[in-house]
Structure formats: C-alpha cells, structure tokens
Enzyme design. Structure first.
Site, PDB file in Angstrom:
ATOM      1  N   SER A  30       8.370   4.228   0.359  1.00  0.00           N
ATOM      2  CA  SER A  30       7.323   3.521  -0.364  1.00  0.00           C
ATOM      3  C   SER A  30       7.478   3.718  -1.870  1.00  0.00           C
ATOM      4  O   SER A  30       7.424   2.766  -2.647  1.00  0.00           O
ATOM      5  CB  SER A  30       5.957   4.024   0.094  1.00  0.00           C
ATOM      6  OG  SER A  30       4.939   3.295  -0.535  1.00  0.00           O
ATOM      7  N   SER A  47       0.870  -1.165   0.000  1.00  0.00           N
ATOM      8  CA  SER A  47       0.000   0.000   0.000  1.00  0.00           C
ATOM      9  C   SER A  47       0.911   1.220   0.000  1.00  0.00           C
ATOM     10  O   SER A  47       1.768   1.350   0.878  1.00  0.00           O
ATOM     11  CB  SER A  47      -0.876  -0.017   1.251  1.00  0.00           C
ATOM     12  OG  SER A  47      -1.893   0.937   1.135  1.00  0.00           O
ATOM     13  N   GLU A  48       0.740   2.118  -0.977  1.00  0.00           N
ATOM     14  CA  GLU A  48       1.768   3.142  -1.163  1.00  0.00           C
ATOM     15  C   GLU A  48       1.778   4.211  -0.064  1.00  0.00           C
ATOM     16  O   GLU A  48       2.675   5.031  -0.014  1.00  0.00           O
ATOM     17  CB  GLU A  48       1.688   3.768  -2.554  1.00  0.00           C
ATOM     18  CG  GLU A  48       0.404   4.490  -2.884  1.00  0.00           C
ATOM     19  CD  GLU A  48      -0.544   3.592  -3.683  1.00  0.00           C
ATOM     20  OE1 GLU A  48      -0.491   2.363  -3.520  1.00  0.00           O
ATOM     21  OE2 GLU A  48      -1.356   4.149  -4.444  1.00  0.00           O
ATOM     22  N   ASN A  49       0.800   4.169   0.823  1.00  0.00           N
ATOM     23  CA  ASN A  49       0.888   5.061   1.979  1.00  0.00           C
ATOM     24  C   ASN A  49       1.812   4.494   3.063  1.00  0.00           C
ATOM     25  O   ASN A  49       1.990   5.124   4.103  1.00  0.00           O
ATOM     26  CB  ASN A  49      -0.497   5.366   2.557  1.00  0.00           C
ATOM     27  CG  ASN A  49      -1.270   4.119   2.930  1.00  0.00           C
ATOM     28  OD1 ASN A  49      -1.235   3.121   2.221  1.00  0.00           O
ATOM     29  ND2 ASN A  49      -1.950   4.168   4.052  1.00  0.00           N
TER      30      ASN A  49
END
Lengths: 220, 235
Positions: free
Chosen positions: A89, A47-49
């Site tokens: 990320s 998840s790019e967060n």
C-alpha cells in the site's frame, strides 16, 4: 460573510477529479469528496490499510469487521477492487502511482509545507500514513478551513506546528477560496460565493497574490 | 512437519519478559485476539510491542496496557485509548511514533533479509532526528533499519498445517509482513485445514515463515467505527 461549508469544499475539490485517477482521501472533509464525483468520471479510491476500490458505507447486512477504511469505518468494495498488505500500500504511494491525495491540515505554509499531525502540549496520536503520503504524492490538495476557531489564519508564511512534510502541497481549497502554491506564495485563483478579495487578504497570513483571472467558484 | 499447537496459551508460552513482539492488525481489524488474551493471562511483562495501533481500552493491545505489560509501543497512530494516554503522560509507557509506511517497510525489510531501507517519509520532521539522510537523484531519504523482533503474532483467515496463510479483505494489513519478520512467528487462524487443501495459487504467506499455528475460536472481531450507508454524509 457567507463562506463555504465542508460540503462545498468537498464539492469544489471533486472538480479536480479526472477519469482514471487513483485517489487517496484523508479523514474528515477529504472523505466527503467521494460523494461528489462528477458524472462520467470514474476514479478508484485507495485506502492505505490495503484496498483499492472503496465502495459506499455498508448496509446493516453488509457490515463486515474485516472490511474497513483507513478511518476504521466499515466500508464496501466497488467492482474491480483489490486488497493488498500495508507494505505494498505504501509502496504504491511512494512510487507515485496515486494520482491525487486530498488531506486535511492544521497549517499550510506559502512554500507548500504542511503541518497536520501534532499540537505540542496536547496528546499526540501519531502521524499514521500522513508523512508517507506527503513525502511521496505528486499532487496534494489540502481541504481545510481558512482560519482556526479563534480566527487566526491557517495559511502562513511558515508553519508554527511540527511539520508533516516539506514543500509538498500543490493546492488548497478552503471555505474562502482556491489557492495554488507558487514560487511567489499562495495564488488565489477562485473565491467562494459571497466572499470578497479583501476578506481573503485579511484572513491570509502568508504571501498572497490574487490571480489576474480570479473568478467566483462554480459549484454547480 | 507439525506446526500445529493446541491453543494460544501453548503458542505464546515461551514469550518472556522484556522481549520484542510484533502484533498484526490495523485498528482492531485483523488483530491476533486469542494470543493477546493469552499474553494477558500469562502476565508477561516489559514487552516492546511493534503494532500499527495500540487497541482500545478494553480490547486488543489495550488489554495488555491495562495490565501494565507493555514497556514500549512502536506504532504510527495511538489515539483511541485513555489508559494509553494516562500511562504515556505519567511516564510509565515509552512510545516511538513512526510513519505508517515506514513501520510496514521496516517489517518488510526484516522479512526480506535486508538490513535497512531508505524512505522519504519524515524528512524535515522530528521523525528524522538522529537518522542518517542520503540524497538520491536530488531528493532526501531517511535510513530506517529493519526491525528485530523475537516473536511475530499474526491473525489470518485460513491456514494449513504447514503454516501457509490466507488473509481476508483489509484484515490482511500488517499481518503478512510481520509474519515474515519474526524470529518465531505464531499464526492464529479462523479455519485450519490439513496441508494440501488450500490452493497454492491463493497463499499470501508461505508456510516457511510460520512456526506455530492454531485455530482460534469465538472471534469477537470488534468494529471501531460501525458506519452504515444511511449515516453517510451527503450535503
């Protein structure tokens, strides 16, 4: 004509998962792919967060405002998960560490260009992480409907909407079939159950070749 | 060494009209709620805000938009806010949209003392307009400059009186790199302890980057999409 629903598209894309893959799933149909990971295959969802190892949605008791996915939904973590900051990320994305990225799209061109972030004249929400993902990911599968609501093809010779990234898509799974991006344009390798090749030809605006080995999609 | 201030109002009191400020958080997760409230009370205007998102109508940066304190937003995704849309369409608000990784890395560059970075994100798109392109090993990259912010405001889980910070879960997001990037960095924390009580091995942001720290109280931590297991889509 019977076509796949969004769950069917997600099921077909899940067949692309390989044991040990790190995978980034976009918002919408791509998120559903997580529900159909084949038996014996372990993948880790990014998840790019800032999370590797996205788990299922939480129970009421597990809900934690500090733990969300890139769609801002509450999630849980899997065993062996890790947290990191936004720079790292996108660092792992840029460095090609993510094995597979699944994205939605408004349009894909037959050279692999993708448009999925902006419609002129409508409110612009922003590209979020999409441009970073498409610029760097080595294996991008697009999950989308074959045509828009008015019946216009979303598989085009060139994108009419503002571009998100150039020549980056490797494969498209639509409600009508599976299409690889090749130097000759879209290569149809599978058709959805109930869809015939003539329907696909009529619904595809870009260069289209039908594979000599084309077969019906197997959804198990 | 005393970086502890009494509260948000004291921490932000010298943020002036027209300044550039960074605000940590992703969506409403890990945002500096207390400092945003204090900025609304203080009424500081014409701010340029660097933040991944712009809050919702009645929470987060949305509160500063409502009171017309924001001149420009530099963000990657802003769709969750009707007042934002109104101000954008009426020309009251300027918006610069950047890829999320570019936003993060421009903060990182500032904190690492690097003037600029090269990224492939945005090549061939309108993000590339007016930007220098360099080709490395056959691939094009955009030159993107380090941000220059007067203040960075971040939210951490735990902090100590030396400004060392520990973040929780995905509330980390942009906070560490923004903490490193501000000329003056303000940290609000849920738990503030004397120096020596946090394990040095567990520190995410070393105190050298943090100038002011305070303990916030009564965090709302609003959830944008409360999604429960029973609602999961399974066909």
């Amino acid at each position: 004509m019977q076509m796949l629903d969004k769950f069917g598209i997600a099921k077909r894309i899940a067949q692309e998962l390989v044991d040990g893959y790190y995978v980034n799933l976009g918002i919408g149909i791509p998120t559903l792919v997580a529900n159909y990971v084949p038996e014996g295959v372990e993948v880790i969802l990014q998840s790019e967060n800032g999370l590797l190892g996205i788990g299922p949605f939480p129970t009421e008791e597990q809900v934690d405002a500090d733990l969300i996915n890139a769609g801002k939904q509450t999630v849980t973590t899997t065993a062996g998960s890790s947290f990191f900051d936004s720079a790292m990320s996108f660092g792992m994305i840029r460095a090609g560490k993510v094995d597979l990225t699944v994205l939605g799209a408004m349009e894909v061109a037959d050279n692999g260009d993708i448009a999925n972030w902006k419609i002129p004249g409508k409110m612009v929400k922003g590209m979020g992480g999409a441009m970073d993902l498409v610029a760097a990911a080595k294996n991008i599968i697009v999950a989308m409907q074959h045509t828009d609501r008015s019946g216009n093809s979303k598989l085009l010779s060139s994108c009419s909407l503002p571009i998100t990234g150039l020549q980056c898509v490797s494969k498209i799974v639509t409600n009508m079939g599976v299409f690889e991006i090749t130097p000759e344009g879209f290569l149809c390798t599978e058709y959805a159950p109930g869809v015939n090749i003539e329907d696909i030809k009529a619904a595809t605006a870009g260069r289209l070749t039908i594979s000599a080995d084309v077969k019906e999609m197997q959804l198990g | 060494m005393n970086k502890v201030v009494a509260n948000a109002a004291e921490a932000i009191k010298d943020i002036q009209d027209g300044m550039v400020i960074m605000l940590g958080g992703f969506g409403l997760c890990g945002i500096p709620e207390k400092c945003i409230d204090a900025l609304v009370k203080q009424g500081t205007k014409d701010l340029t805000c660097i933040s991944n998102n712009a809050g919702v109508d009645d929470f987060g940066i949305g509160l500063m938009l409502k009171s017309k304190q924001v001149k420009k937003m530099i963000s990657s995704y802003v769709g969750e806010n009707a007042e934002f849309e109104r101000q954008l369409l009426s020309g009251e608000l300027e918006v610069e949209l950047l890829p999320q990784g570019t936003l993060a890395t421009r903060c990182m560059a500032a904190g690492y003392g690097m003037p600029a970075i090269f990224t492939p994100a945005g090549v061939g798109t309108e993000v590339a307009e007016g930007k220098e392109i360099r080709n490395f090993n056959g691939k094009d990259y955009l030159l993107e400059y380090a941000f220059d912010a007067d203040f960075a405001i971040v939210k951490a889980w735990k902090g100590d009186t030396h400004g060392n910070l520990i973040f929780k879960d995905t509330a980390r997001n942009f906070n560490p790199m923004m903490a490193m990037a501000g000329k003056i960095t303000i940290a609000e924390v849920e738990e503030l302890v004397p120096a020596g009580q946090l394990d040095p091995n567990q520190i995410h942001t070393p105190g050298i980057y943090v100038h002011r720290i305070f303990k916030g109280t009564e965090y709302e931590k609003r959830i944008e999409q409360r999604t429960l297991r029973s609602y999961a889509n399974v066909g």
